[in-house]
Structure formats: structure tokens, C-alpha cells
Design a protein around this motif. Structure first.
Motif, PDB file in Angstrom:
ATOM      1  N   PHE A  99       0.814  -1.223   0.000  1.00 19.98           N
ATOM      2  CA  PHE A  99       0.000   0.000   0.000  1.00 19.98           C
ATOM      3  C   PHE A  99       0.844   1.268   0.000  1.00 19.98           C
ATOM      4  O   PHE A  99       0.532   2.225  -0.702  1.00 19.98           O
ATOM      5  CB  PHE A  99      -0.975  -0.002   1.181  1.00 19.98           C
ATOM      6  N   SER A 100       1.898   1.298   0.825  1.00 12.33           N
ATOM      7  CA  SER A 100       2.713   2.522   0.863  1.00 12.33           C
ATOM      8  C   SER A 100       3.386   2.751  -0.488  1.00 12.33           C
ATOM      9  O   SER A 100       3.433   3.876  -0.982  1.00 12.33           O
ATOM     10  CB  SER A 100       3.754   2.436   1.978  1.00 12.33           C
ATOM     11  N   GLN A 101       3.864   1.669  -1.097  1.00  8.72           N
ATOM     12  CA  GLN A 101       4.499   1.792  -2.410  1.00  8.72           C
ATOM     13  C   GLN A 101       3.524   2.396  -3.431  1.00  8.72           C
ATOM     14  O   GLN A 101       3.931   3.044  -4.375  1.00  8.72           O
ATOM     15  CB  GLN A 101       4.972   0.416  -2.929  1.00  8.72           C
ATOM     16  N   LEU A 102       2.239   2.147  -3.218  1.00  6.90           N
ATOM     17  CA  LEU A 102       1.227   2.633  -4.161  1.00  6.90           C
ATOM     18  C   LEU A 102       0.613   3.962  -3.711  1.00  6.90           C
ATOM     19  O   LEU A 102      -0.354   4.434  -4.305  1.00  6.90           O
ATOM     20  CB  LEU A 102       0.110   1.590  -4.308  1.00  6.90           C
ATOM     21  N   GLY A 103       1.148   4.544  -2.645  1.00  9.66           N
ATOM     22  CA  GLY A 103       0.585   5.790  -2.129  1.00  9.66           C
ATOM     23  C   GLY A 103      -0.822   5.589  -1.589  1.00  9.66           C
ATOM     24  O   GLY A 103      -1.651   6.491  -1.627  1.00  9.66           O
ATOM     25  N   GLN A 104      -1.106   4.363  -1.114  1.00  3.89           N
ATOM     26  CA  GLN A 104      -2.451   4.076  -0.599  1.00  3.89           C
ATOM     27  C   GLN A 104      -2.370   3.618   0.857  1.00  3.89           C
ATOM     28  O   GLN A 104      -1.287   3.627   1.458  1.00  3.89           O
ATOM     29  CB  GLN A 104      -3.128   3.006  -1.465  1.00  3.89           C
ATOM     30  N   THR A 105      -3.487   3.243   1.400  1.00  2.00           N
ATOM     31  CA  THR A 105      -3.535   2.779   2.796  1.00  2.00           C
ATOM     32  C   THR A 105      -4.357   1.491   2.845  1.00  2.00           C
ATOM     33  O   THR A 105      -4.985   1.119   1.856  1.00  2.00           O
ATOM     34  CB  THR A 105      -4.171   3.849   3.692  1.00  2.00           C
ATOM     35  N   SER A 106      -4.358   0.858   4.028  1.00  4.13           N
ATOM     36  CA  SER A 106      -4.975  -0.466   4.126  1.00  4.13           C
ATOM     37  C   SER A 106      -6.496  -0.402   4.023  1.00  4.13           C
ATOM     38  O   SER A 106      -7.114   0.614   4.326  1.00  4.13           O
ATOM     39  CB  SER A 106      -4.570  -1.116   5.439  1.00  4.13           C
ATOM     40  N   GLU A 107      -7.060  -1.547   3.605  1.00  7.95           N
ATOM     41  CA  GLU A 107      -8.517  -1.620   3.449  1.00  7.95           C
ATOM     42  C   GLU A 107      -9.009  -2.976   3.921  1.00  7.95           C
ATOM     43  O   GLU A 107      -8.226  -3.760   4.454  1.00  7.95           O
ATOM     44  CB  GLU A 107      -8.912  -1.333   1.982  1.00  7.95           C
ATOM     45  N   ALA A 108     -10.315  -3.231   3.718  1.00  2.16           N
ATOM     46  CA  ALA A 108     -10.937  -4.508   4.072  1.00  2.16           C
ATOM     47  C   ALA A 108     -10.776  -4.830   5.559  1.00  2.16           C
ATOM     48  O   ALA A 108     -10.665  -5.991   5.941  1.00  2.16           O
ATOM     49  CB  ALA A 108     -10.397  -5.643   3.197  1.00  2.16           C
ATOM     50  N   CYS A 109     -10.731  -3.776   6.366  1.00  2.00           N
ATOM     51  CA  CYS A 109     -10.646  -3.897   7.839  1.00  2.00           C
ATOM     52  C   CYS A 109      -9.294  -4.419   8.301  1.00  2.00           C
ATOM     53  O   CYS A 109      -9.148  -4.759   9.482  1.00  2.00           O
ATOM     54  CB  CYS A 109     -11.757  -4.802   8.406  1.00  2.00           C
ATOM     55  N   SER A 110      -8.307  -4.470   7.404  1.00  4.04           N
ATOM     56  CA  SER A 110      -7.017  -5.051   7.800  1.00  4.04           C
ATOM     57  C   SER A 110      -6.303  -4.190   8.845  1.00  4.04           C
ATOM     58  O   SER A 110      -5.471  -4.708   9.586  1.00  4.04           O
ATOM     59  CB  SER A 110      -6.117  -5.255   6.585  1.00  4.04           C
ATOM     60  N   SER A 111      -6.634  -2.871   8.912  1.00  5.04           N
ATOM     61  CA  SER A 111      -5.970  -2.060   9.943  1.00  5.04           C
ATOM     62  C   SER A 111      -6.405  -2.534  11.330  1.00  5.04           C
ATOM     63  O   SER A 111      -5.737  -2.261  12.325  1.00  5.04           O
ATOM     64  CB  SER A 111      -6.288  -0.572   9.752  1.00  5.04           C
ATOM     65  N   TYR A 112      -7.505  -3.261  11.386  1.00  2.00           N
ATOM     66  CA  TYR A 112      -7.976  -3.835  12.652  1.00  2.00           C
ATOM     67  C   TYR A 112      -7.669  -5.338  12.732  1.00  2.00           C
ATOM     68  O   TYR A 112      -7.133  -5.817  13.734  1.00  2.00           O
ATOM     69  CB  TYR A 112      -9.480  -3.590  12.777  1.00  2.00           C
ATOM     70  N   THR A 113      -8.003  -6.084  11.639  1.00  2.00           N
ATOM     71  CA  THR A 113      -7.860  -7.548  11.725  1.00  2.00           C
ATOM     72  C   THR A 113      -6.385  -7.996  11.743  1.00  2.00           C
ATOM     73  O   THR A 113      -6.035  -8.930  12.467  1.00  2.00           O
ATOM     74  CB  THR A 113      -8.575  -8.252  10.541  1.00  2.00           C
ATOM     75  N   PHE A 114      -5.526  -7.345  10.967  1.00  5.56           N
ATOM     76  CA  PHE A 114      -4.137  -7.826  10.883  1.00  5.56           C
ATOM     77  C   PHE A 114      -3.398  -7.697  12.228  1.00  5.56           C
ATOM     78  O   PHE A 114      -2.767  -8.666  12.671  1.00  5.56           O
ATOM     79  CB  PHE A 114      -3.379  -7.139   9.741  1.00  5.56           C
ATOM     80  N   PRO A 115      -3.439  -6.514  12.892  1.00  7.46           N
ATOM     81  CA  PRO A 115      -2.770  -6.454  14.193  1.00  7.46           C
ATOM     82  C   PRO A 115      -3.356  -7.465  15.184  1.00  7.46           C
ATOM     83  O   PRO A 115      -2.647  -8.029  16.007  1.00  7.46           O
ATOM     84  CB  PRO A 115      -3.036  -5.018  14.660  1.00  7.46           C
ATOM     85  N   LYS A 116      -4.674  -7.717  15.041  1.00  5.53           N
ATOM     86  CA  LYS A 116      -5.300  -8.687  15.945  1.00  5.53           C
ATOM     87  C   LYS A 116      -4.802 -10.101  15.645  1.00  5.53           C
ATOM     88  O   LYS A 116      -4.555 -10.897  16.548  1.00  5.53           O
ATOM     89  CB  LYS A 116      -6.816  -8.651  15.704  1.00  5.53           C
ATOM     90  N   ILE A 117      -4.675 -10.422  14.375  1.00  2.00           N
ATOM     91  CA  ILE A 117      -4.269 -11.777  13.980  1.00  2.00           C
ATOM     92  C   ILE A 117      -2.785 -12.017  14.266  1.00  2.00           C
ATOM     93  O   ILE A 117      -2.396 -13.031  14.836  1.00  2.00           O
ATOM     94  CB  ILE A 117      -4.549 -12.003  12.476  1.00  2.00           C
ATOM     95  N   MET A 118      -1.933 -11.059  13.861  1.00  2.00           N
ATOM     96  CA  MET A 118      -0.485 -11.343  13.891  1.00  2.00           C
ATOM     97  C   MET A 118       0.299 -10.466  14.858  1.00  2.00           C
ATOM     98  O   MET A 118       1.516 -10.599  14.954  1.00  2.00           O
ATOM     99  CB  MET A 118       0.094 -11.239  12.472  1.00  2.00           C
ATOM    100  N   GLY A 119      -0.401  -9.565  15.543  1.00  4.75           N
ATOM    101  CA  GLY A 119       0.298  -8.628  16.431  1.00  4.75           C
ATOM    102  C   GLY A 119       0.705  -7.384  15.651  1.00  4.75           C
ATOM    103  O   GLY A 119       0.988  -7.465  14.450  1.00  4.75           O
ATOM    104  N   PRO A 120       0.763  -6.218  16.334  1.00  4.59           N
ATOM    105  CA  PRO A 120       1.026  -4.965  15.628  1.00  4.59           C
ATOM    106  C   PRO A 120       2.363  -4.924  14.894  1.00  4.59           C
ATOM    107  O   PRO A 120       2.459  -4.366  13.801  1.00  4.59           O
ATOM    108  CB  PRO A 120       0.996  -3.899  16.732  1.00  4.59           C
ATOM    109  N   ALA A 121       3.394  -5.543  15.470  1.00  5.55           N
ATOM    110  CA  ALA A 121       4.721  -5.412  14.836  1.00  5.55           C
ATOM    111  C   ALA A 121       4.756  -6.097  13.476  1.00  5.55           C
ATOM    112  O   ALA A 121       5.295  -5.558  12.507  1.00  5.55           O
ATOM    113  CB  ALA A 121       5.786  -6.001  15.762  1.00  5.55           C
ATOM    114  N   LYS A 122       4.165  -7.286  13.397  1.00  6.32           N
ATOM    115  CA  LYS A 122       4.147  -8.010  12.117  1.00  6.32           C
ATOM    116  C   LYS A 122       3.174  -7.347  11.138  1.00  6.32           C
ATOM    117  O   LYS A 122       3.434  -7.283   9.931  1.00  6.32           O
ATOM    118  CB  LYS A 122       3.741  -9.481  12.337  1.00  6.32           C
ATOM    119  N   ALA A 123       2.052  -6.856  11.665  1.00  3.03           N
ATOM    120  CA  ALA A 123       1.084  -6.172  10.788  1.00  3.03           C
ATOM    121  C   ALA A 123       1.714  -4.923  10.176  1.00  3.03           C
ATOM    122  O   ALA A 123       1.499  -4.613   9.004  1.00  3.03           O
ATOM    123  CB  ALA A 123      -0.168  -5.800  11.588  1.00  3.03           C
ATOM    124  N   THR A 124       2.535  -4.232  10.973  1.00  3.22           N
ATOM    125  CA  THR A 124       3.215  -3.035  10.464  1.00  3.22           C
ATOM    126  C   THR A 124       4.114  -3.383   9.288  1.00  3.22           C
ATOM    127  O   THR A 124       4.143  -2.679   8.277  1.00  3.22           O
ATOM    128  CB  THR A 124       4.059  -2.394  11.589  1.00  3.22           C
TER     129      THR A 124
END
Ligand SMILES: CCCCC/C=C/CC(=O)SCCNC(=O)CCNC(=O)[C@H](O)C(C)(C)COP(=O)(O)OP(=O)(O)OC[C@H]1O[C@@H](n2cnc3c(N)ncnc32)[C@H](O)[C@@H]1OP(=O)(O)O
Length: 391
Positions: free
Chosen positions: A269-294
Motif C-alpha cells: 500500500f505505501s508503495q502505491l501511495g495508498q492505505t490499508s482496506e478490508a478492515c485489515s488495519s484492525y484484523t491484521f494487528p489482531k491476527i499477527m500482532g502490531p509489529a508483524k502487521a506493520t
């Protein structure tokens, strides 16, 4: 202002003027064999109107540029502004022809038209409208068998990139699957890719301007993601190959993810000048922890299937050689389980999260709407379209 008011010449059929509706194809300009007359040129223009299949953006750009060069001579209008994507690309194609003589441009135009595959020529009695509709829906194929509704990304020539039409088709497919006789619903892809994410040319055709396109895109995205949040039956991804962008972020809303060991998971997303979608800003840190989601969502780190499994995004990884057989055997067995029990269990898992997910989805869409208009994003997309960059 002059740039914005510049209008390209009228040519070909109106749908071909929307040159960015489909992604770029390779151009092959035939070698001139003789000088084309004005009549040959006009015949070629008429032939273009009869093309049945979209020849791809690069061909359309080339046709446009040659037409302008053959009729007006070298490019003599100001370059359109950075946000006027379509006219800017046309201008660049025309300008690239430099001082090519009008006669040569005319000949090249005729050669290019005649080099387009005969299979893409329409019969004049063809039922054009009906064919186009069928073509669109073939990019998403839905079948139902053995208690499983299968929704397939079926656009392998474009690595299953998702067009606006495909988003709409998926919304409808999920609506229908939620009430059909199947017990579970499965997403997978045709060809070597699972899905390469959003079709990057979705936003390059904006007949009513980029702001309107971004607004409509955000509304569509919100409805699309909500249809995953709300889906009542077990939802399984059979990830047969690389997955990019929204096809990865959506996995946080699936109930199980089975991956071939050839699959990769990439959210640039950053490479494309965009940001996360499909609730991943919430689900990814929950699934894998904030450090890996980052690492994934901010830095665009691509994960192998095994890494994605280790981080909890994937349920199980299978060797490519046995992937299809093992996964479908297992899914057919799961589909025989009592469907109501599965549905109620899913509801128990999902219900405490639903309001949060709706809110996250809404916020991500609002932010993306603005990002799609940003220079960072416009440049990244133009770089891809003009082939300066690839992931
Ligand atoms: C309602 C709107 C919602 C919007 C939601 C937003 C979501 C965000 C995202 O999904 S971000 C992710 C976007 N995807 C990408 O950035 C991937 C771009 N593609 C690539 O980098 C490469 O194509 C690749 C790495 C996926 C594959 O590379 P490879 O070399 O193996 O193959 P080609 O590049 O030659 O691809 C074959 C043809 O497919 C076209 N294509 C592939 N992906 C996309 C895409 N995402 N969008 C548009 N077109 C795509 C590619 O252009 C080739 O077409 P061609 O044969 O006509 O040249």
C-alpha cells in the motif's frame, strides 16, 4: 486551464475513447509494405469501430497517437495536468511520435489496425451488447456443487486483478451464496495467481473526473467489504498462488485460509501511495500482532505461505503438487457437516466484532477516497500503467 480544455479529436467508437478501461497490452506495429492512401486510412478507421474485443490500452494509445499525427501532424497542444490521467497519457503517446511524417503515421495506423487479430474483428451483424455482458461476468465464475459454492477470480491474463465490474459481481455472488443450498463458500483463482488485487487501471478512466471516481470507488469498496463482514456461512480462501493487495487484506475476514506453498501475500500500500482496506488495519494487528502487521501494511513486506501461516493469517499450507486434491477433499467433507451448526458458530464468533468492523471499514474507505486523489497514488498508478514499475 488550456490543458484541461484540450479535447482529443473524435475517432473510433465511443467505448474505445475510454482508453484506460482495460489494462495495457503489447503493441505490435506491422512493417509497412506500401504507402497507405487516404482511402486505406479511412477504411482502417472504420475497421477500428468494428473491433469486438478491447485491444488493450497500449494499442489504443498507439492508435490515438498515430491518428493525431496522421491528421494534425506533430503534437502541438500543451501537456494536460497531472490529475488528467487519460488525456495526459494520450498526449504523451502523441508527443512521443516527435516529427514522424504524416504519411508514415497514416501507414503505421493502417498497419497497426490490420495487425490486430482477426478474432477480435466483429461481424457487422454481431450481438455486441449481449456478448459484452457475458464477457464481464466471466471474470467472476460462480458454481455450486457438493455443498460448496465456489467463487472464482477468472481473469488469468491480468493475474485476476479486480475490475469495478468484478467487485459488483462478487457482491452479488455473496448475496446469492448466503441463501443458496450450499454449506460453505470458497474463493479461489484461475491460473498461476490467486489475485493481484485492485485493477490499477480502475481509476485511470474517470469520465466525470477523479473526485467523482474516488467517491464512487469508496462507496463501492465499503459495500464490497461489508458483504464479507456480513457473510453468514463459513467462508474459505483456497489461495492457489500469489495474492496481492485487497485479496490479502480480505483474508482477515475469512474463516479459513488454505494456501499452496507457491502462494505469497503482499500488501504494497505505501508503495502505491495508498492505505490499508478490508478492515485489515484492525484484523491484521489482531491476527499477527502490531509489529508483524506493520511490516506488511506499512512497509509492504511480502510473506511466503509458510510465513503467513506462522503469523496466523493462513490456516494450513499444502505442497503445490497435492494442494488441489487435498484441499477439495477436505472441503467436501466439511461441507457435509450440519450447516446450521456451522452458521450459528460463525455468528457467535463474528457478532461481537460486527459493529467495530463496520466502523473500521467506513473509516478506511474515507481515508482511501482522499488517498486516491493524492499525487503519491496518482504517480504510482501512472508508473505501473506506463510500465516504469512493478512490484
Ligand atoms: C472499488 C475500488 C476498491 C479499491 C481497493 C484497493 C485495493 C488496493 C490494492 O489491491 S493494491 C494492489 C494492487 N495490485 C498491484 O499493485 C499489482 C500490480 N501488478 C504487478 O505488480 C504485476 O503485474 C504482478 C507482480 C502482479 C505480476 O507480474 P508478472 O510480471 O508476473 O506479470 P505482468 O505484470 O506481465 O502481468 C500480466 C498482465 O496482468 C496485468 N496486471 C497484473 N496485475 C494487475 C493489476 N493489479 N491491475 C491491472 N493490471 C494488472 C499486467 O498489466 C499485465 O497486463 P498486460 O499483459 O496487458 O501487459
Amino acid at each position: 486551464m488550456t490543458a484541461l480544455t484540450w479535447r482529443p479529436a473524435r475517432c473510433w467508437c465511443p467505448s474505445l475513447l475510454q482508453i484506460f478501461r482495460f489494462p495495457v497490452a503489447q503493441v505490435h506495429v506491422g512493417r509497412p509494405t506500401m504507402r497507405a492512401s487516404q482511402q486505406d486510412f479511412e477504411n482502417a478507421m472504420n475497421q477500428v469501430k468494428l473491433l469486438k474485443e478491447d485491444p488493450g490500452n497500449q494499442v489504443k494509445l498507439k492508435l490515438y497517437a498515430l491518428y493525431k499525427q496522421a491528421t494534425d501532424g506533430p503534437c502541438n497542444v500543451p501537456k494536460p495536468g497531472v490529475f488528467d490521467l487519460v488525456n495526459k497519457a494520450k498526449w504523451e503517446a502523441w508527443n512521443a511520435l516527435g516529427s514522424l511524417p504524416k504519411e508514415t503515421a497514416r501507414q503505421n495506423y493502417v498497419d497497426l489496425v490490420s495487425s490486430l487479430s482477426p478474432s477480435s474483428q466483429a461481424s457487422s451483424q454481431g450481438k455486441h451488447g449481449a456478448d459484452e455482458k457475458t464477457q464481464e461476468s466471466k471474470n467472476i465464475v460462480v458454481t455450486s456443487e457438493d455443498g460448496i459454492t465456489k467463487i472464482v477470480f477468472n481473469r488469468p491474463a491480468k493475474k485476476n486483478a479486480i475490475t469495478f465490474q468484478m467487485y459488483q459481481d462478487i457482491i452479488l455472488a455473496l448475496k446469492s451464496a448466503s441463501t443458496d443450498n450450499s454449506a460453505i463458500t470458497v474463493f479461489t483463482g484461475t491460473g498461476d495467481y490467486y489475485c493481484s488485487g485492485n485493477d490499477l487501471t480502475n481509476f485511470t478512466s474517470a469520465p466525470n473526473g477523479m473526485e467523482e471516481a474516488a467517491r464512487k470507488g469508496a462507496v463501492l469498496l465499503r459495500e464490497f467489504v461489508n458483504s464479507f463482514i456480513d457473510f453468514p456461512k463459513p467462508l474459505v480462501a483456497v489461495v492457489n498462488g500469489p495474492a496481492v493487495g485487497i485479496s490479502v487484506t480480505l483474508l482477515g475476514l475469512f474463516d479459513a485460509v488454505y494456501a499452496s506453498d507457491t502462494a505469497t501475500f503482499h500488501t504494497p500500500f505505501s508503495q502505491l501511495g495508498q492505505t490499508s482496506e478490508a478492515c485489515s488495519s484492525y484484523t491484521f494487528p489482531k491476527i499477527m500482532g502490531p509489529a508483524k502487521a506493520t511490516e506488511m501494511l506499512l512497509f509492504g513486506k511480502k510473506l511466503t505461505a509458510r510465513e503467513a501461516w506462522a503469523q496466523g493469517l493462513v490456516s494450513e499450507v499444502f505442497p503445490e503438487s497435492t494442494f488441489e486434491k487435498e484441499v477439495w477433499t477436505r472441503l467436501k467433507a466439511y461441507a457435509k457437516l450440519p450447516p446450521n451448526s456451522m452458521r450459528i458458530s460463525k455468528e457467535l464468533i463474528r457478532k461481537n466484532e460486527k459493529e467495530k468492523l463496520y466502523a473500521v471499514n467506513a473509516e478506511e474507505c474515507t481515508i482511501l477516497q482522499a488517498k486516491w486523489l493524492s499525487e503519491e497514488c496518482v504517480n504510482a498508478i501512472m508508473n505501473f500503467v506506463s510500465r516504469k514499475s512493478k512490484l
